[in-house]
Design a protein around this motif. Structure first.
Motif, PDB file in Angstrom:
ATOM      1  N   SER A  66     -10.374   5.593   2.778  1.00  0.00           N
ATOM      2  CA  SER A  66      -9.009   5.192   2.427  1.00  0.00           C
ATOM      3  C   SER A  66      -8.769   5.231   0.927  1.00  0.00           C
ATOM      4  CB  SER A  66      -8.738   3.767   2.922  1.00  0.00           C
ATOM      5  OG  SER A  66      -8.939   3.668   4.311  1.00  0.00           O
ATOM      6  N   ARG A  67      -7.562   5.638   0.567  1.00  0.00           N
ATOM      7  CA  ARG A  67      -7.113   5.554  -0.818  1.00  0.00           C
ATOM      8  C   ARG A  67      -6.742   4.115  -1.143  1.00  0.00           C
ATOM      9  NH1 ARG A  67      -2.264   9.620  -1.225  1.00  0.00           N
ATOM     10  NH2 ARG A  67      -2.027   8.455  -3.159  1.00  0.00           N
ATOM     11  N   GLN A  68      -6.783   3.764  -2.420  1.00  0.00           N
ATOM     12  CA  GLN A  68      -6.379   2.424  -2.843  1.00  0.00           C
ATOM     13  C   GLN A  68      -4.954   2.154  -2.365  1.00  0.00           C
ATOM     14  OE1 GLN A  68      -5.588   1.708  -7.053  1.00  0.00           O
ATOM     15  NE2 GLN A  68      -6.714  -0.222  -6.883  1.00  0.00           N
ATOM     16  N   GLY A  69      -4.737   0.974  -1.805  1.00  0.00           N
ATOM     17  CA  GLY A  69      -3.421   0.587  -1.307  1.00  0.00           C
ATOM     18  C   GLY A  69      -3.180   0.925   0.152  1.00  0.00           C
ATOM     19  N   THR A  70      -4.101   1.653   0.777  1.00  0.00           N
ATOM     20  CA  THR A  70      -3.943   1.982   2.193  1.00  0.00           C
ATOM     21  C   THR A  70      -4.111   0.727   3.041  1.00  0.00           C
ATOM     22  OG1 THR A  70      -4.744   4.241   1.923  1.00  0.00           O
ATOM     23  CG2 THR A  70      -4.927   3.292   4.132  1.00  0.00           C
ATOM     24  N   VAL A  71      -3.129   0.470   3.893  1.00  0.00           N
ATOM     25  CA  VAL A  71      -3.187  -0.651   4.838  1.00  0.00           C
ATOM     26  C   VAL A  71      -3.416  -0.056   6.223  1.00  0.00           C
ATOM     27  CG1 VAL A  71      -1.915  -2.564   5.891  1.00  0.00           C
ATOM     28  CG2 VAL A  71      -1.656  -2.086   3.442  1.00  0.00           C
ATOM     29  N   ARG A  72      -4.462  -0.502   6.885  1.00  0.00           N
ATOM     30  CA  ARG A  72      -4.743  -0.079   8.257  1.00  0.00           C
ATOM     31  C   ARG A  72      -4.673  -1.319   9.144  1.00  0.00           C
ATOM     32  NH1 ARG A  72      -6.857   5.241   8.372  1.00  0.00           N
ATOM     33  NH2 ARG A  72      -7.638   5.928   6.337  1.00  0.00           N
ATOM     34  N   HIS A 119      -6.810  -7.052  13.731  1.00  0.00           N
ATOM     35  CA  HIS A 119      -7.561  -6.672  12.533  1.00  0.00           C
ATOM     36  C   HIS A 119      -6.705  -5.772  11.642  1.00  0.00           C
ATOM     37  CE1 HIS A 119     -10.529  -4.153  10.264  1.00  0.00           C
ATOM     38  NE2 HIS A 119     -10.903  -5.379   9.957  1.00  0.00           N
ATOM     39  N   ALA A 120      -6.774  -6.053  10.341  1.00  0.00           N
ATOM     40  CA  ALA A 120      -6.097  -5.214   9.352  1.00  0.00           C
ATOM     41  C   ALA A 120      -6.873  -5.294   8.050  1.00  0.00           C
ATOM     42  CB  ALA A 120      -4.660  -5.695   9.122  1.00  0.00           C
ATOM     43  N   PHE A 121      -6.676  -4.293   7.203  1.00  0.00           N
ATOM     44  CA  PHE A 121      -7.247  -4.369   5.860  1.00  0.00           C
ATOM     45  C   PHE A 121      -6.441  -3.518   4.906  1.00  0.00           C
ATOM     46  CE2 PHE A 121      -9.740  -0.691   7.448  1.00  0.00           C
ATOM     47  CZ  PHE A 121      -9.610   0.211   6.391  1.00  0.00           C
ATOM     48  N   VAL A 122      -6.614  -3.795   3.625  1.00  0.00           N
ATOM     49  CA  VAL A 122      -6.066  -2.947   2.568  1.00  0.00           C
ATOM     50  C   VAL A 122      -7.230  -2.505   1.689  1.00  0.00           C
ATOM     51  CG1 VAL A 122      -5.507  -4.903   1.038  1.00  0.00           C
ATOM     52  CG2 VAL A 122      -4.350  -2.697   0.729  1.00  0.00           C
ATOM     53  N   ALA A 123      -7.266  -1.213   1.365  1.00  0.00           N
ATOM     54  CA  ALA A 123      -8.295  -0.680   0.473  1.00  0.00           C
ATOM     55  C   ALA A 123      -7.954  -1.075  -0.960  1.00  0.00           C
ATOM     56  CB  ALA A 123      -8.384   0.833   0.610  1.00  0.00           C
ATOM     57  N   LEU A 124      -8.920  -1.651  -1.649  1.00  0.00           N
ATOM     58  CA  LEU A 124      -8.713  -2.098  -3.025  1.00  0.00           C
ATOM     59  C   LEU A 124      -9.185  -1.069  -4.048  1.00  0.00           C
ATOM     60  CD1 LEU A 124      -9.788  -5.815  -2.552  1.00  0.00           C
ATOM     61  CD2 LEU A 124      -7.476  -4.846  -2.508  1.00  0.00           C
ATOM     62  N   ARG A 125      -9.851  -0.016  -3.575  1.00  0.00           N
ATOM     63  CA  ARG A 125     -10.312   1.068  -4.450  1.00  0.00           C
ATOM     64  C   ARG A 125     -10.135   2.392  -3.726  1.00  0.00           C
ATOM     65  NH1 ARG A 125     -16.169  -1.436  -5.898  1.00  0.00           N
ATOM     66  NH2 ARG A 125     -15.427  -3.464  -6.589  1.00  0.00           N
ATOM     67  N   LEU A 175       0.630 -12.609   5.628  1.00  0.00           N
ATOM     68  CA  LEU A 175      -0.724 -12.155   5.308  1.00  0.00           C
ATOM     69  C   LEU A 175      -0.879 -11.979   3.792  1.00  0.00           C
ATOM     70  CD1 LEU A 175      -1.343  -9.672   8.255  1.00  0.00           C
ATOM     71  CD2 LEU A 175      -1.897 -12.099   8.081  1.00  0.00           C
ATOM     72  N   PRO A 176      -2.086 -12.166   3.279  1.00  0.00           N
ATOM     73  CA  PRO A 176      -2.302 -12.276   1.838  1.00  0.00           C
ATOM     74  C   PRO A 176      -2.462 -10.934   1.112  1.00  0.00           C
ATOM     75  CG  PRO A 176      -4.380 -12.622   2.944  1.00  0.00           C
ATOM     76  CD  PRO A 176      -3.335 -12.430   4.028  1.00  0.00           C
ATOM     77  N   TRP A 177      -1.561  -9.999   1.356  1.00  0.00           N
ATOM     78  CA  TRP A 177      -1.674  -8.707   0.682  1.00  0.00           C
ATOM     79  C   TRP A 177      -1.534  -8.890  -0.821  1.00  0.00           C
ATOM     80  CZ3 TRP A 177      -3.987  -6.481   4.217  1.00  0.00           C
ATOM     81  CH2 TRP A 177      -3.536  -6.442   5.546  1.00  0.00           C
ATOM     82  N   PRO A 178      -2.412  -8.258  -1.598  1.00  0.00           N
ATOM     83  CA  PRO A 178      -2.385  -8.467  -3.052  1.00  0.00           C
ATOM     84  C   PRO A 178      -1.178  -7.808  -3.720  1.00  0.00           C
ATOM     85  CG  PRO A 178      -4.102  -6.894  -2.450  1.00  0.00           C
ATOM     86  CD  PRO A 178      -3.529  -7.420  -1.166  1.00  0.00           C
ATOM     87  N   ASP A 179      -0.724  -8.411  -4.786  1.00  0.00           N
ATOM     88  CA  ASP A 179       0.365  -7.851  -5.579  1.00  0.00           C
ATOM     89  C   ASP A 179      -0.157  -6.663  -6.391  1.00  0.00           C
ATOM     90  OD1 ASP A 179       2.171  -9.806  -4.723  1.00  0.00           O
ATOM     91  OD2 ASP A 179       1.555 -11.185  -6.313  1.00  0.00           O
ATOM     92  N   GLY A 180       0.768  -5.795  -6.800  1.00  0.00           N
ATOM     93  CA  GLY A 180       0.424  -4.723  -7.717  1.00  0.00           C
ATOM     94  C   GLY A 180      -0.106  -3.457  -7.091  1.00  0.00           C
ATOM     95  N   LEU A 181      -0.108  -3.369  -5.757  1.00  0.00           N
ATOM     96  CA  LEU A 181      -0.571  -2.149  -5.091  1.00  0.00           C
ATOM     97  C   LEU A 181       0.617  -1.408  -4.495  1.00  0.00           C
ATOM     98  CD1 LEU A 181      -3.747  -3.308  -3.100  1.00  0.00           C
ATOM     99  CD2 LEU A 181      -3.676  -2.009  -5.223  1.00  0.00           C
TER     100      LEU A 181
END
Length: 197
Positions: free
Chosen positions: A53-59, A119-125, A155-161
């Motif tokens: 995943s690229r940074q910012g990708t939410v799956r 289940h979900a995630f966001v790639a941070l890098r 959900l706690p998605w980070p700011d700035g992405l």
């Protein structure tokens, strides 16, 4: 190896021992004996896969109908994610609750989710590699999703992405819509499935 339950019942944080020497690193995020002792069940293996995943990708937020259900163990082999687990089981004491943790290729922690949990995630890098061990094979006929940006979940998605989200996940219903239309698994069905395995 340390295994402890998260704030969502049926989800576990797995902290393996990481072995370093002059050759590099070795880690085993899953061992049947330790896992079974901590969770009361073994993880049958139906499929193994990974995503890049690229940074910012939410799956996600993904789950499977119960039955058949799909339990999964998730870890990161390169990069870092913010991983989120949501209890989607109607009638569960923690229905609608979530927990999150960062998974990376430094401490190699993993998360395990029982059937009925989302289940979900966001790639941070960039180029983050996420690996999955699933109890069943992927079956698109029983795969479901919830809007990962549903404001009611918060959900706690980070700011700035700059988030990259699939069309399927963008079109997913809210938790309330999924509950109203009977899309969500019941807590009783999930417990019954667990007892059979």
């Amino acid at each position: 190896m340390k295994i402890r339950e998260l704030a969502v019942a049926g989800a576990y944080r797995i902290t393996p021992e990481v072995h370093h020497d002059e050759r590099g690193t070795f880690v085993a995020p899953y061992t049947r004996e330790a896992f079974t002792a901590a969770t009361g069940r073994a993880l049958p293996l139906g499929q193994s896969h990974h995503s890049v995943s690229r940074q910012g990708t939410v799956r996600g937020l993904h789950f499977a109908d119960v039955p058949p259900g799909q339990a999964k163990l998730v870890c990161v082999t390169s990069g870092e994610i913010l991983d989120v687990v949501v209890d989607l089981r109607t009638g569960s004491p923690t229905f609608g609750h979530w927990d999150s943790l960062r998974l990376n290729a430094v401490d190699y922690e993993a998360v395990y989710l029982e059937e009925g949990l989302g289940h979900a995630f966001v790639a941070l890098r960039d180029d983050t590699v996420t690996a999955y061990l699933n109890s069943t094979e992927y079956n698109p006929a029983v795969e479901r999703e919830i809007d990962p940006f549903d404001p009611a979940l918060g959900l706690p998605w980070p700011d700035g992405l700059d988030f990259l989200v699939s069309a399927r996940d963008r079109a997913a219903p809210s938790l309330a819509e999924a509950e109203r239309t009977g899309l969500l698994p019941s807590y009783e069905a999930c417990l019954a499935l667990r007892e059979r395995r």
